[in-house]
Write an enzyme that holds these catalytic residues in place. Structure first.
Site, PDB file in Angstrom:
ATOM      1  N   ASP A 206       0.856  -1.186   0.000  1.00 41.46           N
ATOM      2  CA  ASP A 206       0.000   0.000   0.000  1.00 41.46           C
ATOM      3  C   ASP A 206       0.901   1.249   0.000  1.00 41.46           C
ATOM      4  OD1 ASP A 206      -3.077   0.718   0.480  1.00 41.46           O
ATOM      5  OD2 ASP A 206      -1.900   2.043   1.754  1.00 41.46           O
ATOM      6  N   TYR A 339      -2.678  10.995   2.738  1.00 43.79           N
ATOM      7  CA  TYR A 339      -3.220  11.124   1.384  1.00 43.79           C
ATOM      8  C   TYR A 339      -3.158  12.575   0.904  1.00 43.79           C
ATOM      9  CZ  TYR A 339      -5.078   6.365   1.672  1.00 43.79           C
ATOM     10  OH  TYR A 339      -5.201   5.010   1.774  1.00 43.79           O
ATOM     11  N   HIS A 393      -5.014  -7.678  -0.092  1.00 46.67           N
ATOM     12  CA  HIS A 393      -4.248  -6.447   0.073  1.00 46.67           C
ATOM     13  C   HIS A 393      -3.375  -6.426   1.312  1.00 46.67           C
ATOM     14  CE1 HIS A 393      -3.380  -2.303  -0.869  1.00 46.67           C
ATOM     15  NE2 HIS A 393      -3.754  -1.905   0.322  1.00 46.67           N
TER      16      HIS A 393
END
Length: 415
Positions: A206, A339, A393
């Site tokens: 990630d 982010y 994931h």
């Protein structure tokens, strides 16, 4: 050559000698052991969970799981949180690892450091992403320190370092405009200056893939092997693959279709956290059930459909442990800012690192992003690409045996 950082830590407490020249070794990075103790915050968390009212018909409109976590699943998680989940038990289990903190560039950096008994152990840094944490590597840490063999019969073991990204868990929040490249620099300092490793390998997933790749790109004399299961580049569309005459196997076609669907319908959270991180961060900051809905949905939807069944260890309890860590360390708001501070953290234009250090890549069937070997090779010195029929994931939880086997293959190419 590796210098014993534990010995350096001991020396840091030596003060001036009573006779002769002064002797003083400063602990420049304030390295110290760390013990998890969040028990005092648990009663408030439980009160918040109990006091949260969930909707009922006709207020709630059930539009199906494609719209996010279902009310029934959230209620099931909430019941388990209140009746069978025990943070104190989880905390005791986590404290079996050797935790430390160091201060680097003014940031307190939390990390686990577990060493092998083998003298030729390879230093290995594991880097998590969002909504992960150091917890997602807990099932593989001790196994990595044990001596094993690669598929070619070479002996291998690791000194394992699992660092918490700034703003996550027990690492302090970074300043404004902090990028993955900044975290890469700090983590390189952790491995080389604090722990005194001359060279090391790293794995990232990630956002951790972006950090690990940045380390591979920036510090090619110290990072001598990189392993990834995700790339910090936008996956190719089917049209782009066709334009480059890249053909796919049946497994790869499935993975490409899954990644395309996720790109079309699964990135709402990404837009929110990239553009309005403060809004979602503050809205859920003191709301454990809200964090469970927001984070839990990702764990459920981004993982193998057979989660919790061997080889997966991604049970409801594991998800509750992760959400509890976010809430109890009060890091949700600072974690989503990652982010906003890195809007181009996943790039459209591919770059290739100027290094001969080997790159190993692990693909897992249900991961939300897919990159075939020809695309991964555009980013570095790809020497091994492995594709797994199970896992998602969070490979340290979704398929620990496969991740272990793939990481051990680093030794085949290590020099």
């Amino acid at each position: 050559m590796r210098v014993s950082w534990a010995k350096l830590l001991a020396l840091s407490y030596i003060y001036e000698a009573s006779q002769g020249s002064p002797v003083q070794v400063r602990n420049e990075y304030q390295l110290q052991p760390f013990h998890i103790d969040l028990s005092s915050r648990v009663p408030r968390m439980l009160d918040q969970i109990k006091g949260t009212q969930l909707p009922a018909q006709p207020v709630y409109i059930n539009t199906g799981t494609s719209a996010g976590i279902s009310l029934s699943l959230l209620e099931s998680f909430r019941t388990e949180w209140l009746t069978s989940f025990d943070w104190n038990r989880e905390q005791e289990d986590l404290n079996k690892f050797n935790h430390y903190t160091a201060v680097i560039e003014g940031l307190k950096v939390h990390f686990i450091h577990e060493t092998s008994k083998a003298k030729d152990a390879i230093p290995l840094l594991l880097v998590h992403g969002w909504p992960g944490s150091f917890l997602e590597f807990a099932p593989v840490i001790n196994e990595l320190t044990k001596e094993a063999t690669t598929t070619t019969g070479k002996k291998v073991s690791f000194d394992v370092v699992v660092a918490s990204i700034p703003g996550f868990a027990f690492s302090s929040a970074p300043p404004v405009n902090w990028t993955v490249a900044d975290t890469a620099r700090v983590f390189n300092t952790l491995l080389t200056n604090v722990l005194c490793y001359d060279t090391y390998a790293t794995f990232g997933t990630d956002w951790g893939s972006g950090i690990a790749y940045s380390m591979y790109y920036q510090f090619n004399t110290t990072v001598r092997a990189l392993s990834l299961d995700f790339l910090p580049f936008h996956p190719y569309t089917s049209d782009q693959l066709a334009a480059e005459n890249i053909t796919l196997s049946s497994l790869e076609e499935f993975e490409q279709a899954e990644a395309t669907e996720w790109n079309n319908s699964g990135e709402g959270y990404f837009v929110e956290q990239t553009t309005k991180a403060n809004t979602i961060g503050l809205a859920l900051y003191d709301n454990p059930v809200g964090q469970l809905a927001w984070i839990g949905e990702k764990f459920v939807n981004w993982s193998d459909p057979n989660a919790g069944q061997s080889p997966s260890v991604l049970t409801h309890n594991q998800i509750l442990r992760s959400v509890s860590l976010y809430y109890l360390t009060e890091c949700f708001a600072s974690s989503v800012v990652l982010y906003q501070q890195n809007p181009n953290g996943f790039a459209s234009v591919y770059t290739k690192a100027n290094t001969d250090a080997p790159l190993l890549y692990s693909a897992f069937k249900y991961n939300v992003g897919f990159w075939p070997p020809a695309v991964v090779a555009k980013t570095g010195n790809l020497v091994l690409y492995t594709n797994h029929e199970s896992g998602g994931h969070f490979p340290g939880l979704d398929n620990p045996p496969a991740l272990l086997e793939d990481l051990r293959e680093i030794a085949t190419y290590w020099s």
